[in-house]
Scaffold this motif. Structure first.
Motif, short mmCIF file in Angstrom:
data_model
loop_
_atom_site.label_atom_id
_atom_site.label_comp_id
_atom_site.label_asym_id
_atom_site.label_seq_id
_atom_site.Cartn_x
_atom_site.Cartn_y
_atom_site.Cartn_z
N LEU A 118 0.96 -1.14 -0.04
CA LEU A 118 0.01 0.03 -0.04
C LEU A 118 0.69 1.26 -0.08
CD1 LEU A 118 -2.77 -0.97 2.69
CD2 LEU A 118 -2.89 -1.19 0.29
N GLN A 119 0.19 2.47 -0.28
CA GLN A 119 0.92 3.55 0.05
C GLN A 119 0.02 4.44 0.90
OE1 GLN A 119 -0.08 4.83 -4.56
NE2 GLN A 119 1.56 6.04 -3.57
N GLY A 153 -3.86 3.63 -0.41
CA GLY A 153 -4.36 3.16 -1.68
C GLY A 153 -3.46 2.04 -1.94
N PHE A 154 -3.59 1.67 -2.97
CA PHE A 154 -2.70 0.41 -3.58
C PHE A 154 -1.56 1.16 -4.24
CE2 PHE A 154 -6.49 -2.06 -3.90
CZ PHE A 154 -6.27 -3.04 -2.81
N PHE A 155 -0.50 0.42 -3.97
CA PHE A 155 1.02 0.98 -4.26
C PHE A 155 1.27 0.05 -5.44
CE2 PHE A 155 5.59 0.71 -4.52
CZ PHE A 155 6.02 2.28 -4.73
N LYS A 156 0.97 -1.32 -5.41
CA LYS A 156 0.95 -2.15 -6.50
C LYS A 156 -0.54 -2.42 -6.84
CE LYS A 156 3.87 -5.95 -5.84
NZ LYS A 156 4.74 -7.03 -5.10
N ILE A 174 -0.92 -8.29 -6.84
CA ILE A 174 -0.66 -8.83 -5.46
C ILE A 174 -1.16 -10.19 -5.29
CG2 ILE A 174 -1.33 -8.10 -3.02
CD1 ILE A 174 -1.66 -5.08 -3.80
N THR A 175 -0.20 -11.02 -4.52
CA THR A 175 -0.96 -12.22 -4.54
C THR A 175 -1.29 -12.41 -2.89
OG1 THR A 175 1.30 -13.50 -3.79
CG2 THR A 175 0.71 -13.14 -6.13
N LEU A 176 -1.95 -13.51 -2.73
CA LEU A 176 -2.53 -13.64 -1.44
C LEU A 176 -1.40 -14.14 -0.82
CD1 LEU A 176 -4.82 -14.22 0.50
CD2 LEU A 176 -5.29 -16.45 -0.66
N SER A 177 -0.41 -14.86 -1.44
CA SER A 177 0.85 -15.17 -0.48
C SER A 177 1.62 -14.09 -0.03
CB SER A 177 1.69 -16.04 -1.62
OG SER A 177 2.94 -16.20 -1.12
#
Lengths: 150, 150
Positions: free
Chosen positions: B62-63, B73-76, B81-84
DNA sequence: AAGATTAAAGAGTATTTTATCTTAAATAAA
DNA sequence: TTTATTTAAGATAAAATACTCTTTAATCTT
């Protein structure tokens, strides 16, 4: 937030399972296992281990005997003790039914986003644990000299 | 010894994942999610959630932005973004490598009785978690109106 | 029957995890 | 530049888990 690890089972679960594996891999046909000796062998606190084995006794997996040469022994035959039964005894009966997100009452009717996905994984784990006996694991442990201590 | 459940992830893990699912399923293309609002929406302690999201920010998922109309918010991109990655960020990097019996250094060289068996299960879980993206889960959540609260 | 041994049970302590409360720092708007 | 808003960070509190200590009860040996 680091240091935590995939803690599928609690310390009680780890210790109880290790003790059972120890017992199953040191098959003595008669007699009981002395808890003090086991606690030293496995490097687990004696009183703590005693309590954990008590639970396994209450759940009908082990039986215990007090007094000189007393201890704990199998009540059920290790052939008939599944990994699933052990984990359920030590971690609670609903171990394999819990929501990944911790939502109460998560299920088909009111699923969380992970429900179907997680149920598949859970059921797979459940199946594996239900079809593995303590006798099998104990035999492996003995034959291949797997370690039970750090 | 009862009441404990299959706690694969901690409360922090549950809350963090729920928050990310909330964000991914409420795609707004611009702007940040207000943490206070999210905490109320998801019924999670505001300060606790803040700390969890802080970790996700530090891990580059996140950012965040302070001040009026700030938030996270999402950074990636959720696609990436995987669950892993989420679980590892929240539970520790070695999450998928831990011995079921808690023995340190358990591995091919010095396996515990459960090692090979558990590794198979773990690797399966790892694979599932690595091939599932937050975007997929978020889309499901939105489309099928899965619940994120009790 | 008395004493020794061993598990059961209960009370108490320590550590970790979870949660809250307070203050600080960044940003925006007036 | 002052004030309001919001996340960051740190300190503290509560709850859960892990562990220890003490006493009790059962059993065996002498």
């Amino acid at each position: 937030m680091s240091g935590r690890l995939m803690k599928v089972i609690s310390k009680s679960g780890e210790y109880g399972l290790r003790a059972l594996l120890y017992m199953a891999s040191n098959q003595k046909n008669k007699g009981y296992f002395n808890i003090r000796d086991m606690s030293e062998e496995l490097d687990i606190s004696f009183h703590f281990l005693t309590k954990i084995l008590q639970v396994l006794t209450q759940k009908g997996i082990l039986q215990s005997y007090r007094g000189p040469n007393g201890g704990v022994g199998f009540f059920k035959n290790p052939e008939e003790i599944t990994l699933s039964a052990i984990i359920r005894a030590l971690e609670g009966d609903d171990f394999f039914d819990k929501c990944l997100l911790g939502l109460p009452g998560c299920g088909e009717r009111q699923p969380c986003p992970m429900h179907a996905y997680w149920m598949d994984i859970r059921n797979n784990l459940k199946y594996e644990f239900e079809t593995t006996s303590l006798a099998d694991l104990g035999q492996d442990t003995r034959e291949k000299q797997f370690r039970l201590i750090a």
